[in-house]
Design an enzyme around this catalytic site. Structure first.
Site, PDB file in Angstrom:
ATOM      1  N   ALA A 181     107.787  82.369  59.203  1.00 34.81           N
ATOM      2  CA  ALA A 181     107.071  82.547  57.950  1.00 34.81           C
ATOM      3  C   ALA A 181     107.283  83.963  57.427  1.00 34.81           C
ATOM      4  CB  ALA A 181     105.585  82.303  58.154  1.00 34.81           C
ATOM      5  N   GLU A 237     105.690  87.193  54.762  1.00 39.28           N
ATOM      6  CA  GLU A 237     104.452  87.736  54.199  1.00 39.28           C
ATOM      7  C   GLU A 237     104.548  88.240  52.766  1.00 39.28           C
ATOM      8  OE1 GLU A 237     106.398  89.229  56.585  1.00 39.28           O
ATOM      9  OE2 GLU A 237     106.377  91.404  56.398  1.00 39.28           O
ATOM     10  N   ASN A 238     105.448  87.726  51.921  1.00 37.39           N
ATOM     11  CA  ASN A 238     105.572  88.189  50.534  1.00 37.39           C
ATOM     12  C   ASN A 238     104.198  88.392  49.901  1.00 37.39           C
ATOM     13  OD1 ASN A 238     108.422  87.334  50.765  1.00 37.39           O
ATOM     14  ND2 ASN A 238     107.471  85.317  50.747  1.00 37.39           N
ATOM     15  N   HIS A 241      98.963  86.045  61.192  1.00 41.66           N
ATOM     16  CA  HIS A 241      99.969  87.107  61.234  1.00 41.66           C
ATOM     17  C   HIS A 241     100.430  87.481  59.821  1.00 41.66           C
ATOM     18  CE1 HIS A 241     103.529  89.239  62.986  1.00 41.66           C
ATOM     19  NE2 HIS A 241     104.060  88.868  61.832  1.00 41.66           N
ATOM     20  N   GLU A 242     100.846  86.496  59.061  1.00 44.88           N
ATOM     21  CA  GLU A 242     101.368  86.798  57.717  1.00 44.88           C
ATOM     22  C   GLU A 242     100.259  87.342  56.821  1.00 44.88           C
ATOM     23  OE1 GLU A 242     104.363  86.950  57.947  1.00 44.88           O
ATOM     24  OE2 GLU A 242     104.814  85.475  59.509  1.00 44.88           O
TER      25      GLU A 242
HETATM   26  N1  BES Z   1     108.348  89.475  58.361  1.00 44.07           N
HETATM   27  C1  BES Z   1     108.544  88.397  59.262  1.00 44.07           C
HETATM   28  C2  BES Z   1     109.523  87.371  58.758  1.00 44.07           C
HETATM   29  C3  BES Z   1     110.966  87.771  58.863  1.00 44.07           C
HETATM   30  C4  BES Z   1     111.572  87.831  60.075  1.00 44.07           C
HETATM   31  C5  BES Z   1     111.724  88.042  57.776  1.00 44.07           C
HETATM   32  C6  BES Z   1     112.925  88.172  60.161  1.00 44.07           C
HETATM   33  C7  BES Z   1     113.047  88.391  57.869  1.00 44.07           C
HETATM   34  C8  BES Z   1     113.663  88.440  59.056  1.00 44.07           C
HETATM   35  C9  BES Z   1     107.228  87.676  59.547  1.00 44.07           C
HETATM   36  O1  BES Z   1     106.094  88.429  59.351  1.00 44.07           O
HETATM   37  C10 BES Z   1     107.254  87.294  60.997  1.00 44.07           C
HETATM   38  O2  BES Z   1     107.184  88.164  61.808  1.00 44.07           O
HETATM   39  N2  BES Z   1     107.369  86.022  61.292  1.00 44.07           N
HETATM   40  C11 BES Z   1     107.516  85.515  62.633  1.00 44.07           C
HETATM   41  C12 BES Z   1     106.286  84.819  63.110  1.00 44.07           C
HETATM   42  C13 BES Z   1     105.235  85.748  63.614  1.00 44.07           C
HETATM   43  C14 BES Z   1     103.985  85.023  63.993  1.00 44.07           C
HETATM   44  C15 BES Z   1     105.691  86.580  64.793  1.00 44.07           C
HETATM   45  C16 BES Z   1     108.677  84.549  62.594  1.00 44.07           C
HETATM   46  O3  BES Z   1     109.078  84.167  61.492  1.00 44.07           O
HETATM   47  O4  BES Z   1     109.168  84.191  63.647  1.00 44.07           O
HETATM   48 ZN    ZN Z   2     105.588  89.763  60.887  1.00 42.66          ZN
END
Ligand code: BES
Ligand code: ZN
Length: 856
Positions: A261, A263-264, A296-297
């Site tokens: 996911a 977080e935009n 998280h987001e």
């Molecule tokens: N900011 C990330 C999403 C992301 C990850 C964007 C890699 C671009 C490249 C988001 O906040 C995130 O960390 N998502 C995790 C899940 C979270 C619960 C650890 C994910 O997508 O695995």
């Molecule tokens: Zn994150």
């Protein structure tokens, strides 16, 4: 135009931008093949640096026109490469100007799922880390923050972007986001979507509209996510005093998404797997993940969005902190002990594995080729552990003070790890210069312990060492908080938890006034992400398993006995000791303990954990033998605990309608563990009944797994017939068949499933189900001595890399442990790594990963 060769980016090369952005306006005219993007960007000079060129990033863009202050630019007034557009300083107005450009992009042809792309007929974006440059020319770096105004022109009924809605008429929607943000937080969604809506009243009394947008037909699966969002909003107000700051909060579920996911600002985009849930289609684990990821987001709104990262080397500033926050939240929702054990299991499985191999890097890396490759277990999970240690060292009050200062001092800024640590120093007066090494040094420290007891004084002599990692030969001692308690021989705690601060290579700690030699409970709560080389004798560990007041170490004592039992079985066939089986059964039978905890005690170390255990014990791991031995131990436990397991199976029935709360899901976890252990002993009848009477996916899937293990082929057909209309359940169908195939058949199964009509390799979830099913959930099959698993993975990585480099690079980490195995397997894997490295047109993402794996 010229091709830019892949470059290594270094933290030490950071320079601030020459020009800041004051405001951005974007106009989108959406079309699958020809989307037009017009940008109007107000630039102002950064007076802190010498006046310089305007650098804009841009990739895969067709430039239609560009102008500065209304005067169009001709081609000789700027330089353009595949990845950038530069206007020399002498062509720019003195202090401020407006840049306007029109570009054309093709979302339908964007298979990399980065930038603006299409998924199931809808438009969506993914800009982190460097995807915005595929939408228009822009300084695509997180330290450039600006308010955005976005106009979308499209006949699609739902048009969304960041911030608050301003206007909606005909085909046009306008959004304004007043909070300055970097481009990576930009988002746009357009589609024929339906919302499940609710609202939240913040503690200062503002009403926020909440919407979860999904494809028609999925509305019924959004209620749980909405509840989770409201719990997360409440928790962040109560625990961190953080309030939401816009009039709306939108979440959109998309089927094709590389990650979990994103977080935009005001418009979180989710992999549908982490939003949609109903009791019939989602497991307890899915519910748990949905709650954790929604939180998280949402938490990123403050830790990531209001305060962002100066550059991508500081990624742990937002990710480590936000993971730490979501773990705290989940602990409060589900129970701290079970949450901590789950987090440590994951840390050891993913981060210790990374830290011990060729991909090891510091929590704050010093260089990268492709930043997407550094959204790693180390940045995320070790990054969160480092914050947990900091909190333990400065205390809860110190932590609260530091966080308050962080939010006031850096709101609206793009910050660094130095800023973060300074806040703790200023708030608590503590010098953190040595502690900072946790951000700079790669590798998992090992601590070893020797103890002595004399005249009522108990002495713990603790030594630390961090082995060299690639590019970092010399390691310095770290500050390691070691939480210790002492237990008397009668099982009574004689000294409650004390945090020992290890700062030198070797240090002694004394406990005075004891009447007898105690049993130490070391590293309580897993107070530091280290490997503890200390194995007390069987009796001491059995005592801790029975009596430790620290639930983590109680569990850990059992785990370490299981691990040693497995290693002894592997080494020379030593059968499991009756006393071990008894001790385990006693805990599992103890109904004063949380069922979820008892299920964790019963769960054996994973095959990968045993692999690492073999290496640590100086044995060459044999994946097939490990698989069989683990099964043999499970059968021995089942035989010894049979009555207990049958009683559990009969008692742990959850009455009434489904709830994913921790109590009923803990009961299901324990009951399904009992089912899994009993099935090989008693035959498949119980599992068949379990399958036929299941009223939720947790139970159905548990029985499905048992039946697959028992060789039932018909159940897979029934499962498919029942669920062929549901993509997320079909992902499980694919994965479980690979996971539960006999090792010698696993590659064959994975291959034939990859030829199944429902196998859509362009969908990352489906790809991960089958290819990841083999590499992550059937290690003995993946490591088949023929090398067929390696060739299968390499074939698919090469194929996927051509359309989606980010996911291909991630999946390539299945090879990161290759040096742990025998020379024959190493040679087979190396052959595949070479084959990948030598392929034409390989992406920068996969090139970097394969290069690092071969070098390390
Ligand atoms: N900011 C990330 C999403 C992301 C990850 C964007 C890699 C671009 C490249 C988001 O906040 C995130 O960390 N998502 C995790 C899940 C979270 C619960 C650890 C994910 O997508 O695995
Ligand atoms: Zn994150």
């Amino acid at each position: 135009m010229r091709d830019a060769a892949p470059q290594t980016i270094h933290l030490s090369d950071y320079t601030p931008p020459n020009w800041w952005v004051e405001a951005v306006e974007l106009d989108f005219t959406l079309d699958p093949k020809v989307t037009r993007v017009t940008s109007r960007i107000r630039f102002v000079r950064n007076t802190q640096v010498a006046r310089g060129d305007l650098h804009l990033d841009g990739e895969a863009l067709t430039l239609i026109s560009a102008s500065i202050d209304g005067a169009s630019l001709s081609e000789n007034e700027y330089q353009r490469t595949d990845t950038a557009l530069t206007v020399p300083a002498d062509r720019l107005p003195e202090d401020a100007f407006t840049w306007e450009a029109e570009v054309q992009i093709s979302p339908a042809e964007n298979t990399a799922l980065e930038g603006l792309y299409m998924s199931g007929g809808m438009y969506c974006t993914q800009c982190e880390a460097e995807g915005f440059r595929k939408i228009t020319y822009y300084p695509d770096r997180p330290d450039v923050m600006a308010p955005f105004t976005v106009r979308i022109d499209s006949p699609m009924p739902v048009l969304l972007s960041n911030g608050n809605p301003v206007d909606r008429h005909g085909h046009i929607a306008e959004w304004h986001d007043p909070w300055p943000k970097p481009a990576y937080l930009f988002a746009l969604v357009a589609g024929d979507l339906v919302a499940y809506s609710d609202h939240f009243i913040t503690r200062s009394g503002r009403t926020v509209a909440l919407n979860i947008w999904v494809r028609r037909g999925d509305e019924g699966k959004t209620h749980y996510a909405m509840g989770a969002l409201k719990r997360a909003m409440t928790w962040d107000e109560e625990v961190y005093a953080r309030e939401y700051d816009l009039d709306v909060f939108n979440i959109v579920a998309v089927d094709d998404f590389n990650m979990g996911a994103m977080e935009n600002k005001g418009l979180n985009v989710f992999n549908s797997k982490y939003v949609l849930a109903s009791p019939e289609t989602a497991t307890d684990r899915d519910y748990e993940l949905i709650e954790g990821i929604i939180a998280h987001e949402y938490f990123h709104n403050w830790t990531g969005n209001r305060i962002t990262c100066r550059d991508w080397f500081q990624l742990c500033l937002k990710e480590g902190l936000t993971v730490f926050r979501d773990q705290q939240f989940s602990g409060d929702m589900r129970g701290e002990a079970v949450q901590r054990i789950d987090n440590v299991l994951q840390l050891r499985a993913r981060q210790f594995r990374e830290d011990a191999g060729p991909l090891a890097h510091p929590v704050r890396p010093e260089s990268f080729v492709e930043i997407n490759n550094f959204y790693s277990a180390t940045v995320y999970e070790k990054g969160a552990e480092v914050i947990g240690m900091l909190k333990r060292l400065v205390g809860d009050d110190g932590y609260d003070k530091a966080l308050d200062l962080y939010f006031t001092r850096h709101d609206g800024e793009a910050a660094t790890i130095e800023d973060w640590l300074r806040v703790f120093e200023d708030a608590t007066g503590r010098d953190l210069s040595q502690f900072k090494l946790w951000y700079l040094q790669a590798g998992t420290p090992r601590i070893s312990v020797r103890d002595d007891f004399k005249n009522g004084t108990y002495i713990l002599d603790i030594t630390q060492v961090t082995n060299p990692t690639s590019g970092q030969a010399d390691k310095h001692p770290l500050v390691i908080p070691v939480a210790v308690g002492l237990i008397g021989a009668d099982g009574e705690e004689v000294v409650p938890t004390r945090v020992l601060e290890l700062t030198q290579t070797r240090q002694s700690f004394r406990f005075e006034g004891l009447s007898a030699r105690p049993v130490p409970s070391i590293l309580r709560g897993f107070s530091a992400p280290v490997i503890l080389d200390y194995t007390p004798g069987f009796e001491d560990r059995a005592l801790l398993l029975a009596h430790d007041t620290d639930p983590f170490n109680k569990w850990e004592a059992g785990r370490s006995l299981s691990r040693d039992t497995l290693l002894a079985m592997l080494r020379d066939g030593t059968p499991p000791a009756a006393a071990f089986l008894d001790a385990l059964t006693t805990v599992v039978r103890d109904d004063t303990l949380d069922p979820a905890f008892r299920a964790l005690v019963l769960a054996l170390p994973s095959e990968h954990e045993i692999t690492q255990g073999c290496v640590d014990a100086g044995m060459v791991p044999d994946p097939t033998q490990i698989h069989e031995t683990r099964k043999a131990l499970a059968d021995r436990i089942a035989g010894a605990a049979r009555d207990t397991l049958e009683a559990i199976y009969n008692q742990m029935v959850t009455a009434g309608s489904y709830s994913s709360d921790s109590v009923p899901s803990g009961k299901r976890a324990l009951r399904n563990t009992a089912l899994r252990l009993l099935t090989p002993l008693d035959g498949p009848a119980r599992a068949r009944a379990h399958y036929d009477t299941a009223t939720n996916m947790t139970d159905q899937l548990a029985a499905f797994a048992c039946l697959l293990d028992a060789g039932d082929t018909e159940v897979a057909v029934r499962f498919h017939d029942q669920w062929q209309h549901d993509r997320l359940v079909l992902d499980k169908w694919f994965m479980l068949q690979v996971a539960h195939a006999k090792p010698q058949d696993a590659v064959k199964y994975a291959k034939s499933l990859s030829e199944h009509i429902d196998f859509d390799w362009k969908n990352p979830n489906r790809f991960r189900s089958v290819i990841g099913g083999l590499t992550a959930t059937n290690p003995a099959g993946f490591h088949d001595p023929s090398g067929a698993g390696y060739a299968f993975l390499a074939d698919w990585l090469l194929r996927l890399d051509a359309i989606n480099p980010q996911t291909a690079a991630r999946m390539s980490t299945a090879f990161e442990t290759w040096r742990l195995f025998d020379v024959d397997r190493q040679a087979l894997i190396e052959e595949q790594l070479r084959r990948i490295a030598g392929a034409d047109g390989l992406s920068r993402d996969l090139t970097e990963m394969v290069g690092r794996m071969m070098a390390g």
